[in-house]
Design a protein around this motif. Structure first.
Motif, short mmCIF file in Angstrom:
data_model
loop_
_atom_site.label_atom_id
_atom_site.label_comp_id
_atom_site.label_asym_id
_atom_site.label_seq_id
_atom_site.Cartn_x
_atom_site.Cartn_y
_atom_site.Cartn_z
N ARG A 142 0.83 -1.21 0.00
CA ARG A 142 0.00 0.00 0.00
C ARG A 142 0.86 1.26 0.00
O ARG A 142 0.42 2.31 -0.43
N GLU A 143 2.07 1.14 0.51
CA GLU A 143 2.95 2.30 0.61
C GLU A 143 3.83 2.49 -0.62
O GLU A 143 4.57 3.45 -0.69
N THR A 144 3.75 1.58 -1.59
CA THR A 144 4.58 1.73 -2.79
C THR A 144 3.87 2.62 -3.80
O THR A 144 2.65 2.75 -3.80
N TYR A 145 4.66 3.24 -4.65
CA TYR A 145 4.09 4.14 -5.67
C TYR A 145 3.46 3.38 -6.83
O TYR A 145 2.55 3.88 -7.47
N THR A 146 3.97 2.19 -7.12
CA THR A 146 3.46 1.48 -8.29
C THR A 146 2.20 0.67 -8.00
O THR A 146 1.28 0.66 -8.80
N VAL A 147 2.15 0.00 -6.85
CA VAL A 147 1.02 -0.87 -6.55
C VAL A 147 -0.01 -0.18 -5.67
O VAL A 147 -1.20 -0.50 -5.74
N GLY A 148 0.42 0.76 -4.86
CA GLY A 148 -0.46 1.44 -3.92
C GLY A 148 -1.73 2.00 -4.52
O GLY A 148 -2.83 1.76 -3.99
N PRO A 149 -1.65 2.74 -5.65
CA PRO A 149 -2.90 3.28 -6.24
C PRO A 149 -3.89 2.19 -6.66
O PRO A 149 -5.09 2.35 -6.49
#
Length: 165
Positions: free
Chosen positions: A67-74
């Motif tokens: 959830r905190e990553t830029y690629t997978v979070g959204p």
């Protein structure tokens, strides 16, 4: 000049095809590719990237919150927003109610099957192995139990021998 019969024309086609320039070039290209692949295989398997990708993972577990990553979070946030209304719509639909009823029956059937001898065998075969630390602890405990058992057996046999005398 006579035309070839059907059996003659069938035998001429594979011969003509095998002698064609296209087939010869395709075979030559395939042979060249095989040579290149044979030469490239040791280069690839000895490369740092290949060794890094194929090494066994460390036994320590690393947890990454996607959830905190830029690629997978959204995408996860989008799914979190869409999942509840889709679930409600599914549960109130006829197909959803039917699927829930069928899955309930399948779960009950699966629980009954696991109680059979074949089911127990399947569960044992599909069960993940015990971690090495747990296995070592079990072995150590079993060894201690064996030592205690053998000592008590010796004591009993000594008592029997003294009674006989």
């Amino acid at each position: 000049m006579t035309e070839p019969t059907e059996s003659e024309s069938n035998s001429l086609f594979p011969t003509a095809l095998s002698e064609s320039r296209v087939v010869r070039n395709a075979r030559s290209a395939a042979d060249r590719f095989a040579v290149i692949a044979d030469r490239a295989r040791p280069l690839v398997t000895n490369s740092y990237l290949y060794r890094w990708l194929t090494t066994e993972p460390d036994p320590e577990v690393i947890v990454i919150d996607l959830r905190e990553t830029y690629t997978v979070g959204p995408f996860i946030r989008l799914l979190d927003r869409l999942a509840p209304p889709i679930r409600r719509a599914f549960e109130h639909s006829t197909v959803g109610r039917l699927a829930i009823a069928v899955s309930g029956h399948l779960v009950a059937w699966g629980e009954r099957v696991t109680e059979t001898r074949l089911g127990k065998l399947a569960v044992a075969a599909l069960e993940p192995p015990t971690p090495p630390q747990e296995r070592a602890l079990r072995t150590q405990t079993a060894d201690e139990d064996d030592v205690e058992t053998s000592e008590s057996d010796r004591m009993r046999s000594d008592e029997r021998a003294s009674r006989r005398e």
